[in-house]
Design an enzyme around this catalytic site. Structure first.
Site, mmCIF file in Angstrom:
data_model
loop_
_atom_site.group_PDB
_atom_site.id
_atom_site.type_symbol
_atom_site.label_atom_id
_atom_site.label_comp_id
_atom_site.label_asym_id
_atom_site.label_seq_id
_atom_site.Cartn_x
_atom_site.Cartn_y
_atom_site.Cartn_z
ATOM 1 N N PRO A 1 0.826 -1.209 0.000
ATOM 2 C CA PRO A 1 0.000 0.000 0.000
ATOM 3 C C PRO A 1 0.858 1.256 0.000
ATOM 4 O O PRO A 1 1.987 1.259 0.493
ATOM 5 C CB PRO A 1 -0.784 -0.134 1.321
ATOM 6 C CG PRO A 1 -0.793 -1.599 1.617
ATOM 7 C CD PRO A 1 0.500 -2.129 1.099
ATOM 8 N N ARG B 1 -5.043 30.105 -25.373
ATOM 9 C CA ARG B 1 -5.009 30.290 -26.816
ATOM 10 C C ARG B 1 -4.219 31.547 -27.139
ATOM 11 O O ARG B 1 -3.894 32.350 -26.258
ATOM 12 C CB ARG B 1 -6.441 30.428 -27.342
ATOM 13 C CG ARG B 1 -7.228 29.145 -27.254
ATOM 14 C CD ARG B 1 -8.709 29.392 -27.452
ATOM 15 N NE ARG B 1 -9.035 29.838 -28.808
ATOM 16 C CZ ARG B 1 -10.255 30.262 -29.149
ATOM 17 N NH1 ARG B 1 -11.209 30.310 -28.244
ATOM 18 N NH2 ARG B 1 -10.504 30.641 -30.385
ATOM 19 N N HIS B 2 -3.904 31.697 -28.393
ATOM 20 C CA HIS B 2 -3.308 32.946 -28.876
ATOM 21 C C HIS B 2 -4.268 34.089 -28.544
ATOM 22 O O HIS B 2 -5.453 33.864 -28.276
ATOM 23 C CB HIS B 2 -3.156 32.854 -30.397
ATOM 24 C CG HIS B 2 -4.438 32.449 -31.052
ATOM 25 N ND1 HIS B 2 -5.448 33.349 -31.345
ATOM 26 C CD2 HIS B 2 -4.910 31.234 -31.429
ATOM 27 C CE1 HIS B 2 -6.464 32.696 -31.868
ATOM 28 N NE2 HIS B 2 -6.165 31.412 -31.937
ATOM 29 N N GLY B 3 -3.764 35.314 -28.587
ATOM 30 C CA GLY B 3 -4.666 36.457 -28.445
ATOM 31 C C GLY B 3 -5.659 36.497 -29.600
ATOM 32 O O GLY B 3 -5.422 35.885 -30.651
ATOM 33 N N LEU C 1 -8.896 37.101 -37.950
ATOM 34 C CA LEU C 1 -9.940 36.216 -38.478
ATOM 35 C C LEU C 1 -10.977 35.875 -37.413
ATOM 36 O O LEU C 1 -12.152 35.701 -37.732
ATOM 37 C CB LEU C 1 -9.318 34.935 -39.059
ATOM 38 C CG LEU C 1 -8.677 35.075 -40.444
ATOM 39 C CD1 LEU C 1 -8.201 33.720 -40.957
ATOM 40 C CD2 LEU C 1 -9.639 35.684 -41.454
ATOM 41 N N ARG D 1 -0.257 33.750 -35.042
ATOM 42 C CA ARG D 1 -0.945 34.334 -33.901
ATOM 43 C C ARG D 1 -0.431 33.858 -32.542
ATOM 44 O O ARG D 1 -0.440 34.627 -31.573
ATOM 45 C CB ARG D 1 -2.464 34.152 -34.013
ATOM 46 C CG ARG D 1 -2.942 32.733 -34.330
ATOM 47 C CD ARG D 1 -4.354 32.778 -34.895
ATOM 48 N NE ARG D 1 -5.029 31.511 -35.095
ATOM 49 C CZ ARG D 1 -4.905 30.732 -36.155
ATOM 50 N NH1 ARG D 1 -4.064 31.066 -37.126
ATOM 51 N NH2 ARG D 1 -5.599 29.612 -36.261
ATOM 52 N N GLU E 1 -3.380 24.659 -35.372
ATOM 53 C CA GLU E 1 -4.818 24.430 -35.253
ATOM 54 C C GLU E 1 -5.276 23.332 -36.213
ATOM 55 O O GLU E 1 -4.603 23.029 -37.213
ATOM 56 C CB GLU E 1 -5.578 25.740 -35.509
ATOM 57 C CG GLU E 1 -7.096 25.670 -35.370
ATOM 58 C CD GLU E 1 -7.603 25.159 -34.007
ATOM 59 O OE1 GLU E 1 -7.079 24.147 -33.496
ATOM 60 O OE2 GLU E 1 -8.562 25.746 -33.472
ATOM 61 N N HIS F 1 -4.360 26.741 -29.768
ATOM 62 C CA HIS F 1 -5.588 27.102 -30.498
ATOM 63 C C HIS F 1 -6.779 26.382 -29.896
ATOM 64 O O HIS F 1 -6.621 25.458 -29.107
ATOM 65 C CB HIS F 1 -5.435 26.709 -31.970
ATOM 66 C CG HIS F 1 -4.218 27.290 -32.622
ATOM 67 N ND1 HIS F 1 -4.230 28.479 -33.319
ATOM 68 C CD2 HIS F 1 -2.944 26.844 -32.679
ATOM 69 C CE1 HIS F 1 -3.017 28.735 -33.774
ATOM 70 N NE2 HIS F 1 -2.216 27.763 -33.400
ATOM 71 N N ALA G 1 -9.244 24.135 -30.898
ATOM 72 C CA ALA G 1 -9.422 22.685 -30.980
ATOM 73 C C ALA G 1 -8.262 21.954 -30.301
ATOM 74 O O ALA G 1 -8.451 20.957 -29.610
ATOM 75 C CB ALA G 1 -9.548 22.247 -32.440
ATOM 76 N N MET H 1 -6.393 23.076 -27.875
ATOM 77 C CA MET H 1 -6.491 23.232 -26.420
ATOM 78 C C MET H 1 -7.544 22.294 -25.849
ATOM 79 O O MET H 1 -7.366 21.716 -24.772
ATOM 80 C CB MET H 1 -6.827 24.676 -26.075
ATOM 81 C CG MET H 1 -6.749 24.979 -24.603
ATOM 82 S SD MET H 1 -6.647 26.760 -24.346
ATOM 83 C CE MET H 1 -7.230 26.885 -22.660
ATOM 84 N N TYR I 1 -5.221 12.235 -7.152
ATOM 85 C CA TYR I 1 -5.303 11.390 -8.333
ATOM 86 C C TYR I 1 -5.678 12.158 -9.595
ATOM 87 O O TYR I 1 -5.857 11.588 -10.635
ATOM 88 C CB TYR I 1 -6.346 10.284 -8.121
ATOM 89 C CG TYR I 1 -5.951 9.272 -7.065
ATOM 90 C CD1 TYR I 1 -6.875 8.817 -6.127
ATOM 91 C CD2 TYR I 1 -4.661 8.757 -7.005
ATOM 92 C CE1 TYR I 1 -6.528 7.883 -5.171
ATOM 93 C CE2 TYR I 1 -4.301 7.827 -6.041
ATOM 94 C CZ TYR I 1 -5.231 7.393 -5.127
ATOM 95 O OH TYR I 1 -4.887 6.465 -4.174
#
Lengths: 514, 469
Positions: B48, B256-258, B262, B306, B326, B391, B393, B395, B428
């Site tokens: 244990p 994420r990036h700043g 876009l 970015r 990304e 980015h 997705a 992250m 855990y």
């Protein structure tokens, strides 16, 4: 102005415009996380015929392929340069004082070259290949490393299985220059006595006590068992993983491209078209070829692009699709002909010819990116036995470069024609290649190095990356007192790790190599 | 000569598959991670407080994340379910017959569940988490594995350092349901006695007696390892993973990036620079990092403008990883969701139906991303303090690994711009702190719309699209 960036033309890497010398230089990932600044000396340990040189060469080939400049320093070779004629095992007798002196000198000469390589020639890892069977010798190497700020990683090979030892001797020792003028039986007998010379004073690594603070891996019984102690960093962790995945079972790897595709016929690159009529004929021929090869348990891998899968379908065997085997992404140039690329993106077209390995297509990939993508494929190929990989031109060049130890410079120009299977068989320290053209005509998709490119790579382009090298030839400059010129052990068309005494393999298909 | 089967491309994953009679055949298998045909039974071994459950849970989380269905079976949990109240360490005395009977029952119940998971429920790996300290117990389990066609792999943790053991007890035992009504000192004393109960009969994996078993012995929390007879790909990956994890306290920062140009226009993908607010964020991030006063922070970015611009503001060295780029939206790159709905309505609907497995035409899926990011996770395990500027997705994938989220949850995890997630391993799992750096940004999170049918209206499709310019 902070945050102003410009994109490097060749590799499409964003870098700050005003280079501030006060900040540490940016280093761009080649094929792994940032390497530590300290170079590493890998120290092989083990009795003769335990596979030290085999592991040294293989590991070096792998590390160079993933972009870590590595070189082997084999003390036996240094000894052969000094001691022109090998007489017998008595040279290695522990009481032979004269010989002991010479052997120590050789080790020191090799270490001097290690120092040069790691400090001045851009080397990152040096593999010190010798028996290093005594604590005393290993302490000497540790001191050397400490003085120079090198990390040390020990690789010990322990094997007491007499059949393994005997088979190693047959595979690589009988043909050694040392036994040039002996019969096999004589050579075997002498070599066994040579081993005995070392056995008396052999002090294996002892990670439980004396060596508990060293970083090491003990490979027992050709990989049945491993003992790993104090892995210090990323590269040591990769080395351990690699050593745990390689094996010595005889097997064959077949590499080929998909059958000729519709786009091949049109001269268009990339895309996801299907097979042409001739491409389908090739698949059928491939099926027949494999039947004739009569292989046990062949695994078949394809990419996830239609043309490789169509090719595999004709084999009527189970196959696995790997996205990682997809052809290089040509980004904005996908599906164009070379003429269209030259017209639409003349600068890109020229850049690619200047440095084809590092050149990245806009929004696409470079050969360097491909290598990173393919590394898990190589790792799994090492684990497997008989495998047929049906892939693409650039991908096949990358894989082939790994097996044949080709440099980054040579890789993008390796010849991988359509409808030709390359059969790779591990032998001695390298790979035997057979090229089998399956007799179905196809277009030629190979573009030779341009005149521009032949002028040599633009040194400015390598500003932020280290040039990976193939395992370099033994250094030609005098090492101790001898001045015997060592011709490169092979010509460029031979796999570069065959021992030089082996006659040219008649089966090598020169057509498929540079 | 029979003509080869025709191929059709599965509309969701864009995988080419053969079909006959107009239906896809189950012949080709797309490779996610190499999976052996035999399920694998991982058997933990050790006294244990040696980290067995810690390793079990972490390993299970990793394997599930890379796509190998894995579950852990903790025999202690079965015991707690059976014996409602824990009284004292005496339950574990080697001559407590009643105790022994119950404990054996629990082990058997756990193994029955293992069999159901591996043989009936599609599980690939089961982690049998118990002390398994006697050779006899291990032989029973090995036989169970053989009978059912499972490969067995033992993971033993050996540690004699009293400081480590004491720290483990504090971290995870004092908070156990067993000690809910005890003071810390009482609990510690009882637990130390519990360990003693096992010591006498402990038979460690032996070089000779166990030479034919496949196992890894972990010594002193990873200082050294003994690896014996690795049989296949999955065992090799498990060994590699176990050799890269560590328990040194540290924090991982994900952001994420700043905000990018876009982002402002509601367009996905591309490779633009930061908007003015994005640049503000970068400066705030620099301040934040400074205030955190982190020892030896490593900073990682993707190779997209970015994230690099964001890192540049920090004034510290950073590493660019192409694999942190990304998700590739293929033909939909630089489109708004409105444009995707207009030009590729079917694709848009398919994506909503199964966002994890959906692959953009000539692009990637979240499933592809996970495979691409595995080396990042491995290196994050090796490292200590790291800030990853990536980015949306990407992250989400990394976060799902740390927070043990399923494939279904992953693509909808909230990772807003200008917000740093600080992850600190504890017990855990992982403690999560979310820190918004007080610079406004557009919302780029699109929830799953109600109607995901391919025949839905434009309105229904675009209902959950966040506002943009």
């Amino acid at each position: 102005m902070p945050m102003e960036l410009t994109q490097s033309r060749m590799q499409k890497i964003w870098i700050p415009i005003d280079h501030r010398p006060s900040l540490p230089r940016r280093r761009y990932r080649a094929c792994g996380p940032q390497l530590t600044n300290s170079p590493t000396v890998i120290v092989m340990v083990g009795l003769p015929a335990r596979g030290k040189t085999y592991m040294s060469k293989k590991l070096t080939r792998y590390l160079n392929w993933i972009g870590v400049p590595t070189k082997v320093f084999n003390v036996g070779e240094y000894r052969r340069e000094v001691v022109k004629e090998f007489s017998s095992y008595s040279f290695f007798h522990p009481d032979n004082e004269e010989a002991m002196k010479v052997r120590k000198q050789c080790a020191l000469a090799a270490l001097r070259d290690v120092q040069l390589y790691l400090k001045e020639e851009g080397g990152q890892i040096a593999v010190f290949d010798a028996t290093n069977t005594t604590k005393e010798r290993r302490d000497m190497v540790l001191d050397f490393a400490k003085e120079n700020d090198f990390k040390v990683f020990f690789i010990e090979s322990v094997c007491d299985d007499p059949s393994v030892v005997a088979s190693n001797i047959m595979e690589v020792k009988l043909s050694s220059p040392d036994y040039r003028d002996c019969s096999s039986a004589e050579a075997m007998e002498d070599f066994m006595k040579r081993i005995d010379c070392y056995q008396v004073n052999y002090q294996p690594l002892d990670p439980d006590n004396h060596d508990r603070d060293l970083s090491l891996i003990k490979v027992l019984d050709v990989g049945r068992r491993f003992l790993v102690n104090r892995v210090q960093d990323y590269i040591q962790s990769r080395i351990v993983y690699y050593l745990m995945n390689i094996h010595v079972q005889p097997r064959t790897i077949y590499l080929c491209r998909h059958g000729e595709s519709e786009y091949n016929v049109l001269g268009r690159i990339g895309g996801d078209s299907g097979l042409s009529i001739r491409g389908k004929k090739f698949s059928v021929a491939l099926c027949k070829f494999l039947e004739e090869q009569n292989l046990k348990d062949l695994k078949i891998w394809t990419s996830q692009l239609k043309r490789t899968i169509q090719t595999a379908e004709a084999l009527k065997l189970p196959y696995e699709q790997w996205k990682a085997l997809n052809e290089i992404d040509a980004g904005v140039c996908e599906e164009m002909t070379y003429e269209e690329i030259k017209e639409t993106y003349p600068e890109e077209y020229a850049l690619r010819d200047q440095d084809k390995y590092y050149y990245r297509y806009p929004t696409g990939e470079s050969y360097q990116d491909l290598v990173q993508r393919l590394e898990p494929v190589i790792m799994e190929l090492e684990r497997q036995e008989n495998v047929l990989v049906i892939c693409h031109q650039a991908v096949m060049r990358c894989l082939l470069a790994y097996f044949l130890d080709k440099s980054a410079d040579e890789m993008p120009y390796l010849k991988c024609p359509l409808h030709t299977v390359l059969k790779l068989t591990p032998v001695a320290y390298g790979c035997r290649v057979e090229s089998i053209y399956l007799n179905v005509e196809a277009v030629n998709t190979h573009r030779e190095r341009s005149e521009e490119a032949k002028k040599g790579p633009n040194p400015l382009m390598r500003r932020n990356s280290v040039t990976p090298l193939a395992s370099p030839e033994p250094t030609k400059k005098p090492r101790i007192n001898s001045f015997e010129e060592h011709t490169a052990s092979t010509s460029t068309s031979l796999p570069s790790c065959l021992p030089r005494e082996v006659p040219t393999q008649p089966l090598l298909g020169k057509a498929c190599l540079t | 000569m029979a003509s080869p089967r025709e191929l059709t491309q599965n509309p969701l994953k864009k995988i080419w598959m053969p079909y006959s009679n107009g239906r896809p055949a189950q012949h080709a298998c797309p490779r996610g991670v190499c999976v052996t045909n035999c399920p694998t039974l991982i058997v933990m071994v050790g006294l244990p407080a040696r980290g067995k459950t810690y390793i079990s849970k972490k390993l299970t989380r990793y394997l599930n994340w890379i796509g190998v269905p894995t579950r852990e079976f903790n025999v202690g949990q079965y015991r707690r379910d059976l014996v409602k109240t824990y009284r004292s360490f005496e339950f574990f005395l080697p001559d407590n017959e009643e105790g022994l009977k119950i404990r054996k029952q629990c082990a058997e119940a756990a193994l029955r569940d293992v069999r159901r998971f591996l043989s009936e429920e599609g599980g690939h790996v089961a982690v049998f988490d118990a002390t398994n300290t006697t050779r006899e117990r291990r032989e029973t389990i090995f036989k169970f594995g053989e009978e059912n066609g499972y490969k067995t792999f033992f993971v033993e943790s050996v540690c004699v350092d009293p400081d480590v053991i004491a720290a483990n007890i504090v971290q995870v035992k004092l908070g156990s349901p067993d000690y809910i009504d005890c003071g810390n000192d009482e609990a510690t004393e009882d637990f130390m006695n519990r360990i003693e109960c096992y010591k006498n009969s402990y038979e460690t994996l032996d070089e000779n007696l166990d030479k034919d078993l496949s196992y890894i012995k972990i010594m002193d929390v990873g200082r050294s390892y003994l690896v014996n007879r690795v049989m296949d790909h999955i065992q090799s990956r498990i060994v590699y993973y176990l050799m890269n994890i560590h328990v040194t306290p540290r924090s991982i920062y994900l952001c994420r990036h700043g905000e990018s140009e876009l982002n402002l226009k509601g367009r996905i993908g591309g490779d633009t620079g930061l908007s003015p607010r994005g640049k503000e964020f970068a400066k705030s991030l620099a301040q934040f990092i400074n205030d955190q006063n982190i020892k030896d922070l490593k900073v990682w970015t993707s190779q997209m403008k970015r994230t690099i611009q964001t890192a540049e503001a920090l004034g510290v060295p950073y590493e660019q990883w192409k694999v942190l780029n990304e998700i590739d939206a293929g033909v939909c790159e630089e489109m708004t969701y409105e444009e995707i709905q207009e030009h590729h309505p079917l694709e848009f609907a398919l994506r909503d139906q199964d966002k994890y497995r959906y692959r953009y035409p000539k692009g990637e899926s979240y499933e592809d991303l996970v495979q691409r990011l595995e080396p990042v996770i491995m290196e994050l395990e090796r490292q200590e303090n790291v800030l990853v500027i990536c980015h949306q997705a990407v992250m989400r994938c990394l976060l799902a690994y740390f927070l043990d989220k399923t494939a279904e949850q992953l693509p909808y995890l909230k990772c807003p711009l200008h917000t740093v997630l600080k992850l600190t391993p504890v017990a855990y799992g992982c403690k999560l702190e979310s820190i918004f750096l007080n610079v406004e940004a557009v919302n780029t999170h699109r929830d799953r719309p109600e109607n995901v049918d391919i025949h839905r209206s434009r309105e229904e499709a675009l209902r959950t699209v966040p506002k943009h310019l």
